[in-house]
Design an enzyme around this catalytic site. Structure first.
Site, PDB file in Angstrom:
ATOM      1  N   ILE A  42     -42.171  30.658  35.800  1.00 56.89           N
ATOM      2  CA  ILE A  42     -43.084  31.462  36.623  1.00 56.89           C
ATOM      3  C   ILE A  42     -43.090  30.963  38.063  1.00 56.89           C
ATOM      4  O   ILE A  42     -43.015  31.724  39.011  1.00 56.89           O
ATOM      5  CB  ILE A  42     -44.515  31.409  36.023  1.00 56.89           C
ATOM      6  CG1 ILE A  42     -44.533  32.163  34.697  1.00 56.89           C
ATOM      7  CG2 ILE A  42     -45.536  32.003  36.992  1.00 56.89           C
ATOM      8  CD1 ILE A  42     -45.848  32.112  33.967  1.00 56.89           C
TER       9      ILE A  42
ATOM     10  N   GLY B 183     -42.006  -1.385  43.512  1.00 52.83           N
ATOM     11  CA  GLY B 183     -43.006  -0.853  42.590  1.00 52.83           C
ATOM     12  C   GLY B 183     -44.417  -0.944  43.160  1.00 52.83           C
ATOM     13  O   GLY B 183     -44.638  -1.457  44.257  1.00 52.83           O
TER      14      GLY B 183
ATOM     15  N   CYS C 191     -38.639  -4.820  48.428  1.00 47.68           N
ATOM     16  CA  CYS C 191     -40.015  -4.381  48.663  1.00 47.68           C
ATOM     17  C   CYS C 191     -40.986  -5.181  47.778  1.00 47.68           C
ATOM     18  O   CYS C 191     -41.226  -6.342  48.056  1.00 47.68           O
ATOM     19  CB  CYS C 191     -40.128  -2.876  48.487  1.00 47.68           C
ATOM     20  SG  CYS C 191     -41.469  -2.196  49.465  1.00 47.68           S
TER      21      CYS C 191
ATOM     22  N   HIS D 132     -36.032  -0.817  52.054  1.00 45.52           N
ATOM     23  CA  HIS D 132     -35.233  -0.318  50.923  1.00 45.52           C
ATOM     24  C   HIS D 132     -33.783  -0.074  51.352  1.00 45.52           C
ATOM     25  O   HIS D 132     -33.439   1.055  51.726  1.00 45.52           O
ATOM     26  CB  HIS D 132     -35.830   0.997  50.404  1.00 45.52           C
ATOM     27  CG  HIS D 132     -37.163   0.828  49.769  1.00 45.52           C
ATOM     28  ND1 HIS D 132     -37.325   0.712  48.410  1.00 45.52           N
ATOM     29  CD2 HIS D 132     -38.402   0.725  50.313  1.00 45.52           C
ATOM     30  CE1 HIS D 132     -38.606   0.564  48.137  1.00 45.52           C
ATOM     31  NE2 HIS D 132     -39.285   0.566  49.276  1.00 45.52           N
TER      32      HIS D 132
ATOM     33  N   GLU E  21     -31.282   0.317  49.600  1.00 42.76           N
ATOM     34  CA  GLU E  21     -30.596   1.255  48.690  1.00 42.76           C
ATOM     35  C   GLU E  21     -30.624   2.686  49.216  1.00 42.76           C
ATOM     36  O   GLU E  21     -29.802   3.504  48.808  1.00 42.76           O
ATOM     37  CB  GLU E  21     -31.222   1.168  47.283  1.00 42.76           C
ATOM     38  CG  GLU E  21     -32.607   1.791  47.105  1.00 42.76           C
ATOM     39  CD  GLU E  21     -33.771   0.877  47.494  1.00 42.76           C
ATOM     40  OE1 GLU E  21     -33.544  -0.089  48.262  1.00 42.76           O
ATOM     41  OE2 GLU E  21     -34.912   1.154  47.053  1.00 42.76           O
TER      42      GLU E  21
HETATM   43  N1  GLN Z   1     -46.658  -1.912  46.378  1.00 42.69           N
HETATM   44  C1  GLN Z   1     -46.053  -2.578  47.479  1.00 42.69           C
HETATM   45  C2  GLN Z   1     -46.581  -2.100  48.826  1.00 42.69           C
HETATM   46  O1  GLN Z   1     -47.149  -1.045  48.932  1.00 42.69           O
HETATM   47  C3  GLN Z   1     -44.538  -2.441  47.430  1.00 42.69           C
HETATM   48  C4  GLN Z   1     -44.060  -1.039  47.619  1.00 42.69           C
HETATM   49  C5  GLN Z   1     -42.647  -0.826  47.172  1.00 42.69           C
HETATM   50  O2  GLN Z   1     -42.084  -1.633  46.432  1.00 42.69           O
HETATM   51  N2  GLN Z   1     -42.065   0.272  47.580  1.00 42.69           N
HETATM   52  O3  GLN Z   1     -46.418  -2.779  49.792  1.00 42.69           O
END
Ligand code: GLN
Length: 549
Positions: A149, A355, A382, A508, A510
């Protein structure tokens, strides 16, 4: 004016529309055309930034700081170009724009409706990238499956454009599935017929069918599909399962998908495809000379899409090192002091993943400690970098219960702290520190050796940072902040000089790794893992017995 290719999907999700679109764009690029891709997603979130990885896989961040669908990562990795905010549009963003205009009174008293106001806004955005004279071809992938939908306004927008644009400026590809029934030993075309019928009922007629299949489609079957779906026989393309996604452009070239598109779009000024770099990469990928085992420590490891860019970066870096990278997923929640050496003992390198939130944190810290104390190559991204800071604070600086204020707001030693500008933010979507920022690197550091440069830019997605109140204490204990943001002093890179390879980055890397430009940090991390592996299997093992541990 650019030409437009729309890619829709039928029968089922997860057929790899993003990979097919990226492969076609790659072939057009290899033929000398300027191609870009955009993704239109039918969900109501304004962007995928607020979605849990379990829902939607990784959130890919662009240079300009947009939180986008992970398919944009494939586009960048295949095409070696940067995408932007404009390359990912959701139903939520469309409605937000239309509703804001309504509040401004821009509709002059008219009733605001899905047709024409929502579809007009979808069409405006579909044509936007093609207006800048930067591209010859703009590919648009429509998320979801025909028949949903929520996809209807997007399909209707494609219908209108197919009617409005000159015949040779617009092309629709439908990606579909030809299932193989083992019991009947037969490929079945019926689901595809139904899917094309559904699309036709909505007024869109596909020019090309790309058929995902586990078994080869013979000419008779292709003819049957063509006849019942009303496309030309040469417009039925076989997309067999591939051993790697990077093989798909070559498979599509063999099926002449690019030539069929060029013909329909009446594009004549193209060259023979220049894919030598791509093929060189594929050769190295297929015939590695060595192998390393890397542990990926995270809390979403059951779901491979959650770490898509990291896994692809390993593939790029592995090929560069002519080395097969076997990634072993280690769930951080289940790592304890008792089982850590058993879980990590056979690894050649350890990557602690990005994370959010406290789940699995202590396991990550124990894993970092193991890598630091055993000379195991370590790479923290990170949150992974933040864990390395916490581990060093607790176990070397003796700051008991040191933590990030994300996990423990009352931590006695808040070595990772919320960034000042983040403290006043209340809204969640798009409010992290996002996108590319510069970083200055310390001369002679490991980071300097890796990048071969003293100033770099990398992409970010975080709210917390290294607490500079502790910097002196860390540096006195041999922990080096080797990358700093020149404007804010924010610590971007940390490393341990007396370790074979120990590096953590707040950004990051990556997100910028592509087939033709693998991320230097991944390339060097794999090289270090190779060295570690060689040492482990050599009779004399000086490093592992030395003071480096
Ligand atoms: N949670 C952590 C922060 O906000 C790391 C963020 C992440 O790994 N992208 O700084």
């Amino acid at each position: 004016m650019a030409k437009y290719i729309f890619v829709t999907g039928g029968v089922t999700s997860s057929l790899g529309k993003g990979i097919i679109a990226a492969s076609l764009a790659k072939l057009l690029q290899a033929r000398g055309l300027r191609a870009t891709i955009q993704k239109f997603d039918p969900y109501i979130n304004v962007d995928p930034g607020t979605l849990n990885p379990y829902e939607h896989g990784e959130c890919f961040v662009t240079e300009d700081g947009a939180e986008t669908d992970l398919d944009l990562g494939h586009y960048e990795r295949f095409l070696n170009i940067y995408t932007s905010q404009a390359n990912n549009v959701t139903t939520g963003r469309i409605y937000q724009t239309v509703i804001n205009k309504e509040r401004e009174g821009a509709f002059l008293g008219k009733t605001v409706q899905v047709i024409p106001h929502i579809t007009d806004e979808i069409k405006r955005r579909m044509l936007l990238l093609g207006k800048e004279d930067k591209y010859d071809v703009v590919l648009t992938e429509i998320g979801g499956t025909v028949g949903d939908i929520e996809s209807l306004p997007f399909v209707e927008a494609v219908r209108q454009l197919q009617w409005e644009l000159p015949e040779e400026d617009c092309l629709v590809i439908h990606l579909t599935l030809i299932p193989y029934l083992k019991a009947a030993k037969e490929l079945k075309t019926k689901p595809t017929q139904h899917s094309v019928k559904l699309l036709s009922e909505n007024g869109v007629h596909p020019d090309i069918l790309v058929c995902r299949t586990e078994e080869p489609l013979n000419n008779e079957l292709k003819r049957k599909i063509a006849q019942f779906c009303n496309v030309k026989p040469d417009a039925v393309i076989e997309a067999a399962d591939a051993s790697t996604i990077y093989e798909v452009p070559l498979m599509m070239m063999r099926e002449k998908l690019d030539l069929i598109c060029l013909k329909k779009l009446n594009i004549t000024n193209y060259q023979e495809p220049e894919l030598s770099k791509w093929k060189g990469f594929l050769d190295k990928l297929k015939y590695p000379k060595s192998k390393v085992t890397i542990g990926l420590i995270g809390k979403y490891i059951e779901l491979q899409d959650a770490y898509k860019s990291i896994l692809e970066s390993f593939i790029h870096a592995g090929a560069m090192n002519e080395c097969k990278v076997q990634v072993v997923n280690v769930h951080s929640e289940f790592i304890t002091e008792e089982n850590v050496s058993e879980k990590l003992g056979s690894l050649d390198g350890l990557l602690v993943a990005p994370g959010f939130g406290h789940r699995g944190i202590e396991g990550k810290i124990i894993a970092v400690q193991y890598a630091r104390e055993n000379g195991l190559p370590f790479f923290g991204i990170c949150l992974g970098m933040q864990m390395a800071v916490i581990e060093y604070a607790r176990n070397v600086l003796d700051l008991k219960d040191a933590h990030s204020t994300e996990m423990d707001p009352k931590a006695p030693y808040p070595v990772i702290n919320m960034m000042e500008e983040q403290k006043k933010i209340r809204m969640m979507g798009g409010t992290m520190r996002l996108g590319a920022y510069p970083c200055e690197i310390k001369e002679g550091s490991l980071a300097h050796r890796i990048y071969g440069d003293l100033s770099i830019t990398e992409r970010h997605r975080h709210r917390f940072e290294f607490n500079n109140d502790f910097l002196e204490q860390f540096e006195q204990a041999g922990f080096v902040a080797s990358g700093i943001n020149p404007e804010t002093g924010l610590v971007e890179i940390v490393e341990l000089p007396h370790h074979p390879f120990f590096i953590g980055v707040q950004y990051h890397p990556e997100l910028k790794s592509t087939v033709e430009r693998p991320a230097p940090l991944f390339v060097h991390f794999i090289a270090a893992a190779k060295q570690y592996n060689d040492m482990r299997y050599s009779v004399k093992n000086p490093l592992l017995q030395s003071e480096m541990i």
